[in-house]
Design a protein around this motif. Structure first.
Motif, short mmCIF file in Angstrom:
data_model
loop_
_atom_site.label_atom_id
_atom_site.label_comp_id
_atom_site.label_asym_id
_atom_site.label_seq_id
_atom_site.Cartn_x
_atom_site.Cartn_y
_atom_site.Cartn_z
N ALA A 291 -20.86 1.03 9.03
CA ALA A 291 -22.24 1.48 8.83
C ALA A 291 -22.68 2.40 9.97
CB ALA A 291 -23.17 0.28 8.72
N LEU A 292 -22.23 2.08 11.17
CA LEU A 292 -22.58 2.92 12.32
C LEU A 292 -21.93 4.30 12.21
CD1 LEU A 292 -22.29 0.26 15.17
CD2 LEU A 292 -24.38 1.32 14.30
N MET A 293 -20.71 4.30 11.74
CA MET A 293 -20.02 5.58 11.55
C MET A 293 -20.73 6.42 10.52
SD MET A 293 -15.96 4.96 11.54
CE MET A 293 -15.13 5.34 13.08
N ARG A 294 -21.12 5.76 9.46
CA ARG A 294 -21.82 6.48 8.40
C ARG A 294 -23.13 7.08 8.92
NH1 ARG A 294 -22.04 8.54 3.73
NH2 ARG A 294 -19.94 7.75 3.64
N PRO B 208 -17.39 15.66 0.67
CA PRO B 208 -16.70 14.38 0.59
C PRO B 208 -17.25 13.47 1.67
CG PRO B 208 -15.36 15.96 1.72
CD PRO B 208 -16.58 16.70 1.26
N SER B 209 -17.41 12.24 1.35
CA SER B 209 -17.90 11.36 2.39
C SER B 209 -17.33 9.97 2.24
CB SER B 209 -19.42 11.32 2.38
OG SER B 209 -19.86 11.11 1.05
N GLY B 210 -16.12 9.89 1.72
CA GLY B 210 -15.44 8.60 1.69
C GLY B 210 -15.23 8.13 3.12
N LEU B 211 -15.22 6.83 3.28
CA LEU B 211 -15.13 6.30 4.64
C LEU B 211 -13.85 6.75 5.34
CD1 LEU B 211 -16.45 4.61 6.80
CD2 LEU B 211 -15.34 2.59 5.84
N ALA B 212 -12.78 6.87 4.58
CA ALA B 212 -11.52 7.31 5.20
C ALA B 212 -11.68 8.69 5.82
CB ALA B 212 -10.40 7.30 4.18
N ASP B 213 -12.37 9.58 5.12
CA ASP B 213 -12.60 10.91 5.66
C ASP B 213 -13.51 10.85 6.87
OD1 ASP B 213 -11.01 12.41 4.00
OD2 ASP B 213 -12.56 12.66 2.48
N GLU C 256 -15.32 12.51 -3.49
CA GLU C 256 -15.35 11.16 -2.94
C GLU C 256 -16.73 10.80 -2.41
OE1 GLU C 256 -12.39 11.02 -0.07
OE2 GLU C 256 -10.77 11.35 -1.49
N LYS C 257 -17.08 9.60 -2.66
CA LYS C 257 -18.41 9.15 -2.24
C LYS C 257 -18.31 7.70 -1.80
CE LYS C 257 -22.44 11.05 -2.44
NZ LYS C 257 -22.19 12.43 -2.59
N LEU C 258 -19.07 7.41 -0.80
CA LEU C 258 -19.15 6.04 -0.36
C LEU C 258 -20.39 5.44 -1.02
CD1 LEU C 258 -17.63 4.31 1.82
CD2 LEU C 258 -19.60 4.76 3.26
N PRO C 259 -20.28 4.22 -1.49
CA PRO C 259 -21.50 3.61 -2.03
C PRO C 259 -22.59 3.62 -0.97
CG PRO C 259 -19.62 2.09 -2.14
CD PRO C 259 -19.14 3.32 -1.49
N GLY C 260 -23.76 3.87 -1.37
CA GLY C 260 -24.85 4.05 -0.41
C GLY C 260 -24.94 2.96 0.64
N GLY D 143 -20.97 1.00 2.98
CA GLY D 143 -20.24 -0.25 2.78
C GLY D 143 -19.01 -0.31 3.66
N ASP D 144 -18.43 -1.47 3.72
CA ASP D 144 -17.28 -1.65 4.59
C ASP D 144 -15.99 -1.24 3.92
OD1 ASP D 144 -18.98 -4.47 5.54
OD2 ASP D 144 -18.51 -2.84 6.90
N ASP D 145 -16.02 -1.24 2.62
CA ASP D 145 -14.77 -1.06 1.92
C ASP D 145 -14.86 0.11 0.97
OD1 ASP D 145 -12.96 -3.06 -0.52
OD2 ASP D 145 -12.43 -1.27 0.62
N ASP D 146 -13.99 1.06 1.17
CA ASP D 146 -14.06 2.21 0.29
C ASP D 146 -12.82 2.29 -0.58
OD1 ASP D 146 -12.68 4.97 2.11
OD2 ASP D 146 -12.21 2.85 2.17
N SER D 147 -12.09 1.20 -0.65
CA SER D 147 -10.82 1.29 -1.34
C SER D 147 -10.97 1.72 -2.79
CB SER D 147 -10.10 -0.06 -1.27
OG SER D 147 -10.90 -1.04 -1.89
N SER D 148 -12.05 1.33 -3.40
CA SER D 148 -12.22 1.75 -4.78
C SER D 148 -12.92 3.09 -4.86
CB SER D 148 -13.02 0.71 -5.56
OG SER D 148 -14.28 0.53 -4.96
N SER D 149 -13.86 3.30 -3.96
CA SER D 149 -14.68 4.49 -4.07
C SER D 149 -13.94 5.76 -3.67
CB SER D 149 -15.93 4.35 -3.23
OG SER D 149 -15.58 4.24 -1.87
#
Lengths: 242, 136
Positions: free
Chosen positions: A47-50, B14-19, B104-108, B111-117
């Motif tokens: 969340a902090l990264m986001r 793109p804003s998936g957590l991995a990116d 790619e999008k992270l759920p608003g 979230g901690d897990d982006d494996s599906s998103s």
């Protein structure tokens, strides 16, 4: 009473509206502003990264930003002004000037594994030979050979990656002010590079990425990210200033 | 292919957590250690993001994957051809691959897990307007 803040980046005073619009605060000193948010109860790294990402992206949309390394917290506004902005003012002003009008565009490429491996087997007689031998062995008997085969494949993939990344950079570097090859995140990473590009040339750059994708063939899936704040183009001058 | 040309910058970023992790981790200005406070929890995600890739397990997995390949079938392009960067006539546009995934999008709320998103999605929202940032 000072309260801890997270420091996201630095901009000039005229970015204040954008900063506040992004849900952050501007801590001013000598014409510069640090982009900060109050350290709240939120401690989850994701969340902090986001938040770091969102704030900088929003400000960078209309202003030039020098990103500060993610995960930086300071004791309070006063500390940010006197211990960070003041002593490094000259450097920060110079960096902001150098980055003015430029954005980061990141190019990431992932290999399609079956296509990649097929190319390796068909292109390397050594891999093909070892593969044939391993196939005739039992799981237990062939363990060492399997490891060697995998190792050989990995090194061929490395070679291919160098080749692909080299080609891509040869095509894209001329359109960029600066380029940075980032570490590959995994074996399937074909390319992971950041380019600093004049904002006015982003469309031209994107077309070049399209052309490069075409040339690399369908074993690589290429993506373009951006425009982004210039994360990869802020020189770490800590040592120079220490 | 032509239809997809030049489409990159009209897409949502793109804003998936991995990116996010890959782009920002260890990047940016470093503030002197004696005036800053480190955030807790960062080290963990750093480790997650940098899985050691060269291991026996990885090699075995690679060997397994190579063994499973059916080389004779499909007559795919060999390395020499690919190395030349030839474009295969019948292949579907490379650019399509290039353009996918930018969705790619992270759920608003991060979230901690982006494996599906972070799964690729087909491009469907080309109507999204160009961001103001890209304009001037």
């Amino acid at each position: 009473m000072m309260s801890e803040v997270h420091v996201h980046g630095v901009a000039t005073e005229d970015a204040r509206a954008a900063i506040e619009g992004a849900g952050a605060r501007a801590v001013a000193h000598g014409g510069l502003v640090a982009i900060v948010t109050d350290a709240a109860a939120e401690t989850r790294a994701a969340a902090l990264m986001r938040r770091h990402w969102d704030v900088l992206e929003a400000v960078a949309a209309t202003a030039t930003v020098v990103p500060v390394q993610f995960g930086t917290a300071m004791a309070g506004d006063e500390t940010v002004a006197t211990e960070f902005l003041a002593p490094r003012r000259e450097q920060l002003v110079a960096q902001l000037a150098a980055l003015d009008g430029k954005v980061q565009l990141s190019v990431k490429g992932a290999y399609d594994e079956p296509r990649l491996l097929r190319a390796v087997v068909e292109g390397s007689p050594a891999v093909a030979r070892l593969r044939e031998r391993v196939r005739g062995l039992s799981e237990a008997a062939g363990r060492n050979e399997r490891i060697r085969l995998g190792e050989l494949v990995a090194s061929e993939v490395d070679r291919l990656r160098e080749h692909d990344a080299g080609r891509l950079h040869a095509q894209l570097d001329p359109l960029a002010v600066a380029a940075s090859r980032e570490p590959a995140g995994g074996l399937q990473t074909a390319v992971n590079s950041a380019f600093l590009v004049e904002r006015a040339r982003t469309a031209e750059f994107a077309e070049a990425v399209d052309a490069a994708a075409e040339e690399l063939g369908d074993r690589v899936e290429l993506r373009l990210l951006g425009p982004l704040p210039p994360y990869s183009f802020v020189a770490d001058e800590e040592h120079a200033w220490a | 292919m032509a239809a997809a040309q030049g489409g990159y910058l009209e897409r949502p970023k793109p804003s998936g957590l991995a990116d996010v992790i890959e782009v920002i981790l260890d990047k940016g200005l470093v503030i002197d250690a004696y005036v800053r406070i480190s955030l807790i929890g960062i080290e963990l995600i750093t480790i997650d993001a940098r899985i050691v890739i060269a291991s026996v397990d990885t090699y075995l997995r690679f060997a397994e994957a190579v063994n499973r390949l059916d080389i004779s079938e499909d007559g795919g392009a060999g390395l020499p051809e690919l190395m030349e960067g030839m474009t295969e006539g019948g292949a579907k546009s490379k650019t399509k691959g290039a353009l996918e995934g930018v969705k790619e999008k992270l759920p608003g709320g991060g979230g901690d897990d982006d494996s599906s998103s972070r799964r690729k999605r087909t491009t469907s929202s080309r109507s999204r307007t160009r961001r103001s940032a890209d304009d001037e």
